[in-house]
Enzyme design. Structure first.
Site, PDB file in Angstrom:
ATOM      1  N   LYS A 283       0.847  -1.196   0.000  1.00  0.00           N
ATOM      2  CA  LYS A 283       0.000   0.000   0.000  1.00  0.00           C
ATOM      3  C   LYS A 283       0.877   1.238   0.000  1.00  0.00           C
ATOM      4  O   LYS A 283       2.115   1.156   0.044  1.00  0.00           O
ATOM      5  CB  LYS A 283      -0.931   0.018   1.208  1.00  0.00           C
ATOM      6  CG  LYS A 283      -0.236   0.105   2.560  1.00  0.00           C
ATOM      7  CD  LYS A 283      -1.197   0.371   3.708  1.00  0.00           C
ATOM      8  CE  LYS A 283      -2.287  -0.650   3.831  1.00  0.00           C
ATOM      9  NZ  LYS A 283      -3.092  -0.480   5.074  1.00  0.00           N
TER      10      LYS A 283
ATOM     11  N   LYS B 130      -7.796  -5.119  -2.203  1.00  0.00           N
ATOM     12  CA  LYS B 130      -8.755  -4.470  -1.308  1.00  0.00           C
ATOM     13  C   LYS B 130      -9.213  -3.149  -1.911  1.00  0.00           C
ATOM     14  O   LYS B 130      -8.406  -2.326  -2.332  1.00  0.00           O
ATOM     15  CB  LYS B 130      -8.132  -4.255   0.080  1.00  0.00           C
ATOM     16  CG  LYS B 130      -7.892  -5.551   0.823  1.00  0.00           C
ATOM     17  CD  LYS B 130      -7.453  -5.308   2.252  1.00  0.00           C
ATOM     18  CE  LYS B 130      -6.024  -4.820   2.319  1.00  0.00           C
ATOM     19  NZ  LYS B 130      -5.061  -5.845   1.801  1.00  0.00           N
TER      20      LYS B 130
END
Length: 554
Positions: free
Chosen positions: A377, A435
């Site tokens: 991320k 996600k």
């Protein structure tokens, strides 16, 4: 529309009407308008169950409450979404024969495969009247027609009357739903070798074995989407075998008997409460618990009370099937994809550790430190963003193949195409999961984005994880307690509840332990992977152990 001529309709029916057919409800929005996107989701859902066909605007579809234009819209939606996936049928009974014929023509031009018609539910009180009514339809269409023999229409045909109907060239068979076992049995014995006869309940297979006839199609009921999940379609498996003459009673008793008993209890109770009316309200709410769109019923039908809904939910959730898993060491019998890359031989709590990384040295350190999932991320991008694809590619190449490497897209924009493209990229990079998080988005927007993202992953092994933030309400965002519903309705493989704030507060400051435990348990009951994150510390381990999510993020 299936490619057959009128004189080929019966042969087409013998060849095509097999296995499990589903009865579709008509989903409504909160204002009771037709929910087209909900219908599309429902069709995608039953397709995943292995259902081979579906019927729309039937009695369970509240056809009598729909305007002519709405019935046409439903047929258009069903034909369009089902094309290339499953066969379709449309019910065209109408008190106006002109409208009945026009509905039949619309079904044909839309691409529906066959028609269903019943007694016209007003005036017709003799078998001659019903025969002439059905013949009028048959004379004005080339499509195959199934006759629906049901007391819901005010008149039930005898087996002899049904035989006469099936002598009309393109009347190919009967859905024999008289709720009279003797009528069903006599119909099978009388005309079952000339026409397709289907009694929409499992008891008929036992009688078929006993009396020497065979029913080749379950046409049609709601049991596929009320008993099965995409991960575990035991009802459809049972019907597929039974319609081929292989009645597996042991399988039924092991996996389906309890669900059927619960269904009979609620079906019978709701029918009795409303003096014989089909229990559309019960079926719609049951379907919502299984991930289908429902939206309540139209007047004069009455929705279940809040108390009835809570009771049904408490009785159904423990029975929702989950896929069996025989791998060693893990007690996780849902979201089995998590086990497939787990290097643990034993795992006494079932929790896996997710470690967020922003560069390759962090990824290697997380791997060496024992992380089960290495999550790429970018914490410097807005609230939280996505890492560069080159990092994902390198991590996937250097991290052992048996380990999870996931991708966080972060808080995504309200642009379904843009997000779907990013999700597809994660699939192409061979990420284990991706996600997709939402803050300032309404429910329908988030649902649309996740649904399109799931479609973008077709053909890839990458799993889709929906994410909401426990502190969303601070930002005017989506209520995080909708997470399970959102994941189920969009077809996600799992979910994550995280936090966005960076002021020292953590997950438990926004959602208490008991609520998180309920959310996790509900998610697991649906076969979803469950993950919690949000500034969690060692001091939170006792609470996390009691909640027992599949994944804990740090």
């Amino acid at each position: 529309m299936a490619g057959y001529r009128k004189d080929e309709a019966q042969d087409w029916a013998w060849e095509s009407l097999k296995g499990q057919w589903s009865t579709l409800v008509t989903p409504f929005n909160q204002d009771k308008s037709y929910d087209e996107e909900g219908m599309r989701r429902n069709i995608r859902h039953i397709h995943k169950l292995g259902t081979v066909g579906a019927g729309c605007t039937w009695a369970m579809g509240e056809f009598w409450s729909l305007t002519f234009d709405e019935r046409c819209r439903v047929m258009d939606t069903v034909a369009d979404e089902s094309r290339g996936k499953i066969l379709t049928g449309a019910h065209v009974t109408h008190t106006s024969t002109k409208d009945m014929i026009e509905l039949a023509h619309r079904a044909e031009t839309s691409g529906i495969d066959l028609l269903m018609v019943a007694s016209p539910y007003m005036v017709a009180k003799t078998e001659d009247q019903v025969f002439e009514y059905v013949k009028l339809l048959a004379d004005n269409t080339d499509m195959a027609i199934m006759f629906y023999n049901s007391p819901q229409f005010g008149f039930v045909m005898s087996p002899q009357g049904l035989k006469r109907l099936c002598q009309i060239p393109n009347v190919v068979g009967v859905k024999e739903a008289s709720f009279n076992q003797q009528t069903s049995i006599e119909t099978h014995l009388l005309i079952g070798k000339q026409s397709v006869i289907s009694t929409p309940d499992e008891w008929i297979f036992h009688k078929a074995n006993e009396l020497g006839f065979q029913q080749q199609v379950m046409f049609a009921n709601t049991s596929d989407w009320r008993f099965d999940t995409p991960e575990c379609n035991r009802y459809v498996q049972f019907i597929d075998k039974a319609t081929k003459g292989d009645l597996d009673t042991e399988f039924y008793n092991k996996y389906l008997k309890d669900l059927k008993a619960l269904s009979d209890k609620w079906w019978g109770g709701t029918v009795k409460k409303y003096s014989g009316v089909l229990p559309a309200s019960m079926c719609k709410y049951w379907g919502e618990l299984m991930g289908m769109a429902g939206g309540g019923v139209r007047s004069p039908l009455i929705d279940l009370t809040d108390e009835e809904k809570e009771t049904l939910k408490s009785e159904l959730l423990p029975l929702i099937p989950t896929a069996e898993h025989t791998g060693s060491g893990s007690s996780r019998d849902h979201a089995v994809w998590l086990n497939e890359k787990s290097s643990r031989d034993t795992d006494f709590s079932g929790m896996m550790l997710l470690v967020s990384v922003q560069d390759m040295p962090e990824a290697i350190e997380a791997d060496m430190g024992g992380a089960d999932i290495i999550d790429v991320k970018n914490l410097q991008e807005a609230l939280v963003g996505s890492g560069h694809p080159n990092l994902v590619d390198e991590a996937r190449k250097k991290i052992p193949a048996e380990k999870h490497v996931s991708v966080t897209l972060g808080v995504v924009p309200n642009q379904a195409g843009t997000v779907a493209m990013a999700v597809r990229a994660a699939g192409m990079l061979n990420a284990t999961s991706v996600k997709v998080g939402f803050c300032e988005a309404d429910y329908e927007t988030a649902l649309d984005i996740l649904t399109q993202s799931k479609e973008a992953l077709y053909g890839y092994d990458t799993k889709l994880i929906g994410s909401l933030f426990a502190d969303n309400l601070l930002f005017g965002g989506l209520e995080p307690r909708l997470m399970v519903k959102l994941a189920r309705e969009s077809g996600c493989d799992g979910f994550l509840i995280d936090t966005l704030t960076k002021d020292g507060r953590n997950l438990f400051d926004f959602i208490p332990e008991n609520e998180l435990r309920d959310i996790v348990m509900e998610g697991k009951s649906y076969g979803l992977s469950t993950a919690l994150s949000g500034h969690l510390k060692l001091s939170d381990l006792d609470e996390l152990a009691r909640i027992n999510p599949d994944i804990v993020g740090v």
